[in-house]
Write a protein that holds these residues in place. Structure first.
Motif, mmCIF file in Angstrom:
data_model
loop_
_atom_site.group_PDB
_atom_site.id
_atom_site.type_symbol
_atom_site.label_atom_id
_atom_site.label_comp_id
_atom_site.label_asym_id
_atom_site.label_seq_id
_atom_site.Cartn_x
_atom_site.Cartn_y
_atom_site.Cartn_z
ATOM 1 N N ILE A 36 0.740 -1.175 0.241
ATOM 2 C CA ILE A 36 0.196 -0.310 0.148
ATOM 3 C C ILE A 36 0.929 1.387 -0.018
ATOM 4 O O ILE A 36 0.529 2.287 0.181
ATOM 5 N N GLY A 37 1.894 0.873 -0.442
ATOM 6 C CA GLY A 37 2.786 2.088 0.091
ATOM 7 C C GLY A 37 3.351 2.806 1.255
ATOM 8 O O GLY A 37 2.633 2.146 2.071
ATOM 9 N N GLN A 38 4.131 3.737 1.212
ATOM 10 C CA GLN A 38 4.580 4.663 2.249
ATOM 11 C C GLN A 38 3.661 5.446 2.520
ATOM 12 O O GLN A 38 3.376 6.490 2.190
ATOM 13 N N THR A 39 2.776 5.660 3.606
ATOM 14 C CA THR A 39 2.138 5.954 4.449
ATOM 15 C C THR A 39 2.701 6.770 5.140
ATOM 16 O O THR A 39 1.705 7.669 5.965
ATOM 17 N N GLY A 40 4.196 7.179 5.589
ATOM 18 C CA GLY A 40 3.675 8.284 7.015
ATOM 19 C C GLY A 40 5.286 7.087 7.269
ATOM 20 O O GLY A 40 6.139 6.441 6.464
ATOM 21 N N PRO A 41 5.994 7.880 8.121
ATOM 22 C CA PRO A 41 7.393 7.086 8.929
ATOM 23 C C PRO A 41 7.211 4.919 9.193
ATOM 24 O O PRO A 41 5.849 5.488 10.808
ATOM 25 N N PHE A 42 8.291 4.730 9.172
ATOM 26 C CA PHE A 42 8.315 3.504 9.898
ATOM 27 C C PHE A 42 8.634 4.049 11.128
ATOM 28 O O PHE A 42 9.560 4.757 11.653
ATOM 29 N N LEU A 43 8.553 2.797 12.431
ATOM 30 C CA LEU A 43 8.385 3.191 13.751
ATOM 31 C C LEU A 43 10.192 1.736 13.536
ATOM 32 O O LEU A 43 10.260 1.347 14.878
ATOM 33 N N THR A 44 10.539 1.253 12.962
ATOM 34 C CA THR A 44 11.463 0.474 13.340
ATOM 35 C C THR A 44 13.415 1.061 11.811
ATOM 36 O O THR A 44 13.183 1.862 11.363
ATOM 37 N N VAL A 45 14.063 0.767 13.102
ATOM 38 C CA VAL A 45 15.415 1.608 12.874
ATOM 39 C C VAL A 45 15.727 1.336 11.217
ATOM 40 O O VAL A 45 16.241 2.470 10.430
ATOM 41 N N ASP A 46 16.073 0.230 10.778
ATOM 42 C CA ASP A 46 16.272 -0.159 9.966
ATOM 43 C C ASP A 46 15.398 -0.298 8.238
ATOM 44 O O ASP A 46 15.544 -1.078 7.715
ATOM 45 N N ALA A 47 13.957 0.193 8.584
ATOM 46 C CA ALA A 47 13.445 0.398 8.036
ATOM 47 C C ALA A 47 13.399 1.060 6.450
ATOM 48 O O ALA A 47 14.342 2.243 6.545
ATOM 49 N N PRO A 48 13.362 0.276 5.174
ATOM 50 C CA PRO A 48 13.394 0.946 4.399
ATOM 51 C C PRO A 48 12.050 1.866 3.674
ATOM 52 O O PRO A 48 11.078 1.801 4.538
ATOM 53 N N SER A 49 13.075 3.096 2.458
ATOM 54 C CA SER A 49 11.774 3.922 2.425
ATOM 55 C C SER A 49 11.287 3.877 0.787
ATOM 56 O O SER A 49 11.972 3.223 0.463
ATOM 57 N N ALA A 50 10.160 4.607 0.632
ATOM 58 C CA ALA A 50 10.073 3.793 -0.356
ATOM 59 C C ALA A 50 10.345 4.821 -1.281
ATOM 60 O O ALA A 50 10.457 5.973 -0.440
ATOM 61 N N ASP A 51 10.603 4.590 -3.478
ATOM 62 C CA ASP A 51 10.901 5.873 -3.443
ATOM 63 C C ASP A 51 10.469 7.328 -3.965
ATOM 64 O O ASP A 51 10.602 7.962 -4.053
ATOM 65 N N GLU A 52 8.817 6.749 -3.776
ATOM 66 C CA GLU A 52 8.183 7.379 -4.270
ATOM 67 C C GLU A 52 7.247 7.789 -3.444
ATOM 68 O O GLU A 52 6.152 7.838 -3.232
ATOM 69 N N LEU A 53 6.400 9.174 -2.825
ATOM 70 C CA LEU A 53 5.926 9.996 -2.267
ATOM 71 C C LEU A 53 5.174 10.286 -2.929
ATOM 72 O O LEU A 53 5.204 10.874 -3.202
ATOM 73 N N TYR A 54 3.351 10.642 -2.074
ATOM 74 C CA TYR A 54 2.471 11.108 -2.457
ATOM 75 C C TYR A 54 2.301 13.159 -1.812
ATOM 76 O O TYR A 54 3.205 12.385 -0.917
#
Lengths: 302, 445
Positions: free
Chosen positions: B359-377
């Protein structure tokens, strides 16, 4: 045979006893167990639980605190008023409209049984279904009701979202749904009035109004009392229709006693909602028993 | 002799008849335990997990599939429950009757505290993955006796979604204070557009102007949360906490709402926003995923800013901590080990990647090693800077205090429709939270 003829009196007593006690007492056991387990025990234990603050995990006895808090709820006085308005408006309307429809449907009219069926149909539909349908019909700008009114240049009211009259829109839906039952009861009541009374009155030169006022109305008292009792109990306890349409809203504007109780239950205030149910039980009993006794005294024997 | 026999048979028959009827009421019990018999034979473990039916369900489905292929000896059954208060009751009832699934997804914060976690949930503080969690998450799922949840999903912002086209056309700039916001509203109204969208057909949406104001409350009164929790401060006598109610009343009094605000629902509000019929919509950022369903091509016309307060210098965002997954105490032995593995998988880098892919990245994740999405709305592009600046975010009140009343939705609707004044609304809510505090047996109430 021999003994019986010798002691006649005793036989008569035995026969009398047999007539009263036709079935063994055992027959009531299944019914009694179900009644005790599913009705009597929960009812009486609810009196105890209404005096506690309980969770699903434990119970703490707190005396009358729940009742004090329940009666100090900001929305409670409004919901009590709403409950009474709703019950009396719907009950009175069902009596008047139901009786009028029944008299009309008992006359010699075209397509009588079809019309009778149509009037009764709403009573067969689930209340939740009725609620959801009317919520859509009564929507302020896109609802069918107001779209139709706007064709005639009338700006329709905000049926369910204007706090000052949303409750009356709900009462209207309840009447639409419940009047079928009242009509059926009245049709049965009218059918039970012997035709000779009416004919005799007509021969004596009574007008149609006099026949209604002096014959039909008094002899319909049993039907009227049934309709009043049923619709008043239903109105005081009403919940499903209100929950499906407004959820007690906007804000608290259409909250009734039962919806306040349900919201407290939903929030996990089990003690408080149990106390609310006891209040509802007592309130319905206090209103219905004297009313029912009074109505029954007025019934005229044919 | 004959008579006695007859008595006995009728008695038995009577009991049997009533048992038959009563059995109808309990007919569902038998089926729930049947999966437990087969686990030891082939070292095959089966666990069941419980999720809601909203957008997280698609993430749960993808995660279960990936987890099963990584752990062939564990079979996972996915069950769903309703959302909202009905879901709360399902969770509470399952926990109380010992029939909770081995892992379940539920809110963090005050709702989680209401589950009596010390008695019902497994303490996860000794799990290896806990070092991978960002510290600010823990208060929302902990008691003094343990840490009970693992974050699933992202933090959300509560603030104002706005139409960027309207802002560009009217030459408006992002308001940093409430008075700037009201000045913008006046210009928008003059242009014939509804300044603020409200949707009381779904009454939870009415709470946003009050709940999303908490960052501003915290800036003015840092001690408020503690005093509020300990029954010292009240909303009605704390001016900063009371401000949210005043804002709501002010917007109603100025007639800034859309005409159908009393019956509109969330999707109506979002539709009006993307179509430019309304300019502002106080909302949680999760609603962005609904915009993607309504009008995906217009998603980048929508922006986001934090709810403005009195002081531009302390402008910042009220944040909703992500929901979490929990393991109930009734999960034991091999099932408990499998459940812990599942939780570990969800918070791992791989688990987070599945979330992004679904479902895409909807905000910051709360894990240290979390990857992030290439594109944000766009709304998320606007939201992330608040998280980058220290001190610009504050968790919503429900994550800082267990005191939360159940009737805030109805109370805010009453204020927003003009049935209650702001004072009456705040006082009604003060009474409402008292019930909750007493039910939870909090000290000082």
């Amino acid at each position: 045979m021999f003994i019986a003829s010798q002691r006649k009196t005793k036989t008569r007593v035995l026969l009398a006893k047999a007539a009263v006690k036709q079935y063994p007492l055992w027959f009531i056991v299944p019914g009694a167990i179900i009644y005790i387990v599913l009705f009597a025990y929960p009812t009486f234990s609810s009196f105890y639980y209404s005096l506690t603050r309980w969770t699903l995990f434990d119970v703490e006895f707190i005396g009358m605190d729940n009742y004090i808090r329940f009666f100090s709820e900001p929305s409670l006085s409004l919901s009590l008023t709403n409950t009474f308005i709703f019950a009396f408006v719907t009950s009175a309307s069902k009596v008047i409209i139901g009786m009028a429809l029944a008299i009309w449907l008992s006359g010699a009219i075209f397509a009588k049984s079809y019309l009778r069926a149509v009037i009764f149909f709403p009573a067969l539909v689930s209340t939740i279904g009725v609620g959801i349908t009317f919520k859509a019909l009564m929507a302020p700008e896109k609802g069918l009701l107001n779209v139709t009114l706007s064709i005639f240049g009338v700006e329709g009211p905000y049926w369910l979202t204007e706090p000052s009259y949303a409750l009356f829109s709900l009462a209207g839906i309840e009447i639409w749904k419940g009047v079928g039952i009242a009509t059926v009861i009245y049709i049965a009541g009218i059918a039970a009035i012997p035709n000779e009374f009416r004919e005799a009155a007509l021969v004596d030169g009574a007008s149609a109004w006099q026949v209604f006022r002096r014959i039909t109305l008094p002899l319909l008292t049993p039907a009227t009392s049934t309709v009043i009792i049923l619709s008043l109990i239903g109105g005081l306890r009403t919940f499903d229709l209100i929950w499906a349409t407004t959820g007690g809203g906007p804000g608290f504007a259409t909250d009734v006693l039962a919806s306040v109780i349900y919201k407290n239950y939903q929030a996990g205030f089990y003690g408080l909602s149990t106390a609310g149910n006891v209040v509802l039980f007592v309130m319905v009993a206090i209103i219905i028993y004297p009313l029912s006794a009074w109505l029954n005294r007025r019934i005229v024997e044919v | 002799m004959f008579r006695r026999n007859k008595l006995r048979t009728t008695g038995v028959a009577a009991l049997a008849a009533s048992a038959l009827v009563l059995a109808g009421c309990a007919g569902t019990e038998a089926s729930t335990e049947e999966s437990s018999g087969q686990e030891t034979a082939v070292e095959q473990v089966s666990i069941s997990v419980l999720f809601g039916t909203d957008s997280i369900l698609s993430v749960a489905e993808a995660s279960v599939a990936a987890f099963e292929s990584a752990n062939p000896n564990i079979e996972v059954t996915l069950e769903t429950r309703p959302g909202g208060v009905d879901g709360d009751n399902v969770i509470k009832t399952k926990l109380a009757t010992g029939e909770m699934n081995d892992v379940f997804f539920y809110n963090s914060g005050s709702l989680m505290q209401a589950l009596n976690p010390d008695d019902t949930l497994v303490d996860l503080s000794n799990e290896a993955w806990t070092s991978n969690i960002i510290e600010s998450f823990w208060p929302a799922v902990s008691t003094p006796n343990g840490k009970y949840g693992a974050p699933m999903g992202t933090a959300m912002g509560g603030g104002i979604l706005y139409n960027r086209i309207i802002y560009a056309d009217l030459g408006l700039s992002i308001p940093l204070t409430w008075s700037e916001f009201m000045a913008n509203n006046e210009k928008i109204k003059a242009a014939g557009i509804d300044p603020v969208i409200q949707t009381y057909g779904e009454n939870w949406t009415a709470q946003l102007l009050v709940l999303a104001d908490h960052h501003n409350v915290e800036q003015s009164d840092p001690q408020f949360v503690e005093e509020y929790t300990n029954n010292i401060a009240k909303i009605s006598n704390t001016p900063s906490a009371f401000r949210g109610y005043e804002h709501l009343q002010e917007l109603h009094d100025k007639d800034y709402f859309n005409s159908d605000y009393a019956s509109a629902i969330l999707n109506d509000g979002l539709t009006q926003l993307v179509n430019g019929e309304g300019a502002h919509y106080p909302m949680l950022t999760f609603a962005v995923s609904s915009i993607l369903e309504i009008a995906p091509e217009k998603i980048n016309d929508i922006g986001f800013f934090a709810q403005p307060g009195d002081d531009a210098a302390t402008n910042g965002l009220t944040v909703w901590v992500p929901n979490a997954i929990y393991i109930p105490k009734t999960s034991e032995g091999a099932k408990l080990e499998a459940a812990k593995k599942f939780v570990d998988f969800i918070v791992s880098k791989e688990g987070v990647q599945i979330y992004i892919d679904t479902i895409g990245q909807t905000g910051p994740f709360l894990t240290v090693d979390a990857p992030s999405a290439d594109e944000l709305y766009q709304p998320y592009v606007d939201m992330f800077p608040y998280f980058d600046r220290a001190g610009d975010t504050t968790p919503a009140l429900e994550f800082l205090s267990p005191v939360k009343g159940p009737n805030l939705s109805q109370i805010t609707v009453s204020v927003g429709t003009g049935q209650y004044s702001a004072e009456e609304g705040a006082e009604a809510y003060d009474e409402d939270v008292k019930k909750q505090a007493e039910q939870l047996a909090l000290p000082g109430w």
